[in-house]
Design a protein around this motif. Structure first.
Motif, PDB file in Angstrom:
ATOM      1  N   GLU A  39      46.549  40.888  90.107  1.00  0.00           N
ATOM      2  CA  GLU A  39      45.409  42.024  90.298  1.00  0.00           C
ATOM      3  C   GLU A  39      45.236  42.082  91.614  1.00  0.00           C
ATOM      4  O   GLU A  39      44.738  42.487  92.695  1.00  0.00           O
ATOM      5  CB  GLU A  39      44.311  40.296  89.581  1.00  0.00           C
ATOM      6  CG  GLU A  39      43.990  40.695  88.856  1.00  0.00           C
ATOM      7  CD  GLU A  39      42.821  39.156  88.254  1.00  0.00           C
ATOM      8  OE1 GLU A  39      42.383  38.885  89.868  1.00  0.00           O
ATOM      9  OE2 GLU A  39      42.942  38.873  87.432  1.00  0.00           O
ATOM     10  N   ASN A  40      46.278  42.751  92.159  1.00  0.00           N
ATOM     11  CA  ASN A  40      46.686  42.633  93.865  1.00  0.00           C
ATOM     12  C   ASN A  40      45.062  43.694  94.157  1.00  0.00           C
ATOM     13  O   ASN A  40      45.697  45.291  93.476  1.00  0.00           O
ATOM     14  CB  ASN A  40      47.975  43.358  93.833  1.00  0.00           C
ATOM     15  CG  ASN A  40      49.535  41.898  93.450  1.00  0.00           C
ATOM     16  OD1 ASN A  40      48.743  41.160  93.533  1.00  0.00           O
ATOM     17  ND2 ASN A  40      50.264  43.181  93.145  1.00  0.00           N
ATOM     18  N   ASN A  41      44.983  43.990  95.041  1.00  0.00           N
ATOM     19  CA  ASN A  41      44.031  44.904  95.539  1.00  0.00           C
ATOM     20  C   ASN A  41      44.193  44.885  97.176  1.00  0.00           C
ATOM     21  O   ASN A  41      43.573  44.308  97.594  1.00  0.00           O
ATOM     22  CB  ASN A  41      42.603  44.914  95.142  1.00  0.00           C
ATOM     23  CG  ASN A  41      42.161  45.825  96.125  1.00  0.00           C
ATOM     24  OD1 ASN A  41      41.768  46.683  96.159  1.00  0.00           O
ATOM     25  ND2 ASN A  41      40.289  44.693  96.168  1.00  0.00           N
ATOM     26  N   GLY A  42      44.937  46.251  97.107  1.00  0.00           N
ATOM     27  CA  GLY A  42      45.241  46.151  98.590  1.00  0.00           C
ATOM     28  C   GLY A  42      46.487  45.032  99.158  1.00  0.00           C
ATOM     29  O   GLY A  42      46.583  45.725 100.825  1.00  0.00           O
ATOM     30  N   THR A  44      49.546  42.487  98.395  1.00  0.00           N
ATOM     31  CA  THR A  44      50.384  41.171  97.808  1.00  0.00           C
ATOM     32  C   THR A  44      50.718  39.802  97.990  1.00  0.00           C
ATOM     33  O   THR A  44      50.766  39.567  99.257  1.00  0.00           O
ATOM     34  CB  THR A  44      51.521  42.131  96.828  1.00  0.00           C
ATOM     35  OG1 THR A  44      52.151  41.329  96.030  1.00  0.00           O
ATOM     36  CG2 THR A  44      53.026  42.324  98.034  1.00  0.00           C
ATOM     37  N   ASP A  58      49.399  46.585 101.962  1.00  0.00           N
ATOM     38  CA  ASP A  58      49.786  47.773 101.204  1.00  0.00           C
ATOM     39  C   ASP A  58      49.312  48.657 103.071  1.00  0.00           C
ATOM     40  O   ASP A  58      50.397  49.628 103.175  1.00  0.00           O
ATOM     41  CB  ASP A  58      48.934  48.191 100.567  1.00  0.00           C
ATOM     42  CG  ASP A  58      49.006  47.615  99.234  1.00  0.00           C
ATOM     43  OD1 ASP A  58      50.058  46.720  99.399  1.00  0.00           O
ATOM     44  OD2 ASP A  58      48.054  47.598  98.139  1.00  0.00           O
ATOM     45  N   ALA A 107      41.584  43.189 101.220  1.00  0.00           N
ATOM     46  CA  ALA A 107      42.038  42.804 100.159  1.00  0.00           C
ATOM     47  C   ALA A 107      42.105  41.866  99.595  1.00  0.00           C
ATOM     48  O   ALA A 107      41.567  40.795 100.358  1.00  0.00           O
ATOM     49  CB  ALA A 107      43.437  43.627 100.961  1.00  0.00           C
ATOM     50  N   SER A 108      42.513  41.637  98.656  1.00  0.00           N
ATOM     51  CA  SER A 108      43.094  40.526  97.248  1.00  0.00           C
ATOM     52  C   SER A 108      43.658  40.547  96.948  1.00  0.00           C
ATOM     53  O   SER A 108      44.338  41.441  96.469  1.00  0.00           O
ATOM     54  CB  SER A 108      41.349  39.919  97.582  1.00  0.00           C
ATOM     55  OG  SER A 108      41.276  41.044  95.966  1.00  0.00           O
ATOM     56  N   CYS A 109      44.280  39.168  96.459  1.00  0.00           N
ATOM     57  CA  CYS A 109      45.031  39.396  94.606  1.00  0.00           C
ATOM     58  C   CYS A 109      45.336  37.618  94.064  1.00  0.00           C
ATOM     59  O   CYS A 109      43.846  36.923  95.663  1.00  0.00           O
ATOM     60  CB  CYS A 109      46.523  39.506  95.225  1.00  0.00           C
ATOM     61  SG  CYS A 109      47.295  37.998  95.913  1.00  0.00           S
TER      62      CYS A 109
END
Length: 362
Positions: A39-42, A44, A58, A107-109
């Motif tokens: 569930e990478n968002n911006g 990792t 990113d 960002a989150s993951c």
């Protein structure tokens, strides 16, 4: 003797205790489990165990410091890629939400310890086409295998062992075990030629292609093949086609070889018309013969054709067949001789008539 027995038992007990103390607590296969970021968002995260993990954004945040939250615990990081000191290793039974906040940063993951499964995909034959989607997947993940035919080939189906799991080029499933899948291909038949399936490699299983009113030829090895006339009735079924040389147990004259022929569709013996080709070694003044070994009886099969290295016969049975070179029958030899004499006799009469006609004209 009694003392020696007690000493041996004591030593054995000590060895067992020492082994238990030295044995690792977790004997699971570590190579099949690993930390994965989802569930990478911006961003990792890379984590291999221990008290540190690496955050990779990113884009470059452009600021000196920002906050990294691991399940709400606030830590600091700096730069596009930063190593964060957590103070202690993560618990491999938990799932962690990694969130980054800062000026202009969001960002989150998620991070978890997962069992990984190996998904292998192959082609049979190799020249039939390409397959994609194989790899290592976490338990429960969706896997999609895709088959793309090469020029001159058509996709027949996906096989797992001897089971047809799909007849569509794209096949999706959830990863629950290590698994191997094979894309089965057949040559595209022309208007006059049959479809051809090549299984001369390591497999004897394939998916029967869909053909209309055309036979299918299965090449199993050099000088070993089977031609199925009613192939359209078998389309999409798992086919096992194999020939194994076995010991000759029947009494036959000459240098004979025996072959066990198996042809099944969805694990059921196929009893349709087939033309089977087997190896054959010619001998002078002899012709090939094929016998079906039906228990203690030998039934002569209809030989359709033969070459210097093979013989083709018609059958409808999964059974043992014996190939042997037999002397040409005398009756057949005499028939050939009589025909030859008759032809030469007719020629002699014709030549004599021409000679007489020429004499009269003179």
């Amino acid at each position: 003797m009694r003392y020696r027995t007690v000493l041996t038992a004591t030593a054995l007990l000590a060895l067992m205790v020492a082994s238990a103390l030295l044995m690792p607590a977790d004997m699971s296969d570590a190579s099949s489990q690993e930390w994965i970021a989802e569930e990478n968002n911006g961003m990792t995260v890379v984590y291999d165990g221990g008290d540190r993990l690496t955050v990779r954004l990113d884009t470059d945040p452009g600021i000196d410091m920002y906050h990294v939250y691991i399940n709400g615990k606030d830590l600091s990081a700096q730069g596009k890629e930063a190593m964060v000191n957590m103070g202690s290793p993560l618990d491999n039974t938990g799932k962690y939400l990694i969130v980054v906040h800062g000026a202009g940063i969001s960002a989150s993951c998620s991070l978890r310890f997962a069992t990984m499964y190996s998904i292998v995909a192959a082609s049979a034959p190799v020249a039939g086409g390409t397959v994609t989607g194989a790899g290592s997947y976490p338990a429960g993940a969706t896997v999609t295998l895709t088959a793309s035919p090469a020029e001159g080939y058509a996709f027949s189906g996906w096989l797992s062992g001897s089971t047809v799991v799909s007849t569509q080029p794209s096949y999706s499933f959830n990863a629950t075990v290590d698994a191997e899948y094979t894309a089965s291909w057949a040559s595209v038949p022309s208007e006059t030629e049959p479809a051809v399936v090549d299984i001369t490699g390591d497999t004897d299983t394939f998916v029967m292609p869909t053909v209309e009113d055309k036979p299918v030829v299965i090449n199993m090895a050099e000088e070993i093949s089977v031609r199925v006339e009613g192939a359209s009735d078998l389309a999409g079924k798992s086919i096992v086609s194999k020939v194994e040389e076995v010991q000759v147990t029947a009494e036959v004259e000459g240098n004979a070889k025996a072959y066990e022929f198996t042809f099944t569709a969805d694990e059921q013996p196929y009893n349709g018309k087939m033309l089977v080709t087997l190896p054959y070694t010619p001998e002078e003044k002899k012709e090939p013969a094929v016998y079906w070994q039906n228990g203690s009886d030998l039934v002569r099969m209809k030989v359709v054709s033969h070459t210097d290295s093979s013989v083709t016969f018609e059958t409808e049975h999964n059974s043992t067949y014996i190939v042997v070179a037999e002397p040409v029958k005398e009756s057949e030899s005499y028939t050939v001789a009589y025909i030859a004499l008759a032809v030469f006799g007719i020629l002699d009469v014709a030549i004599l008539a021409i000679a007489i006609r020429g004499t009269r004209k003179a």
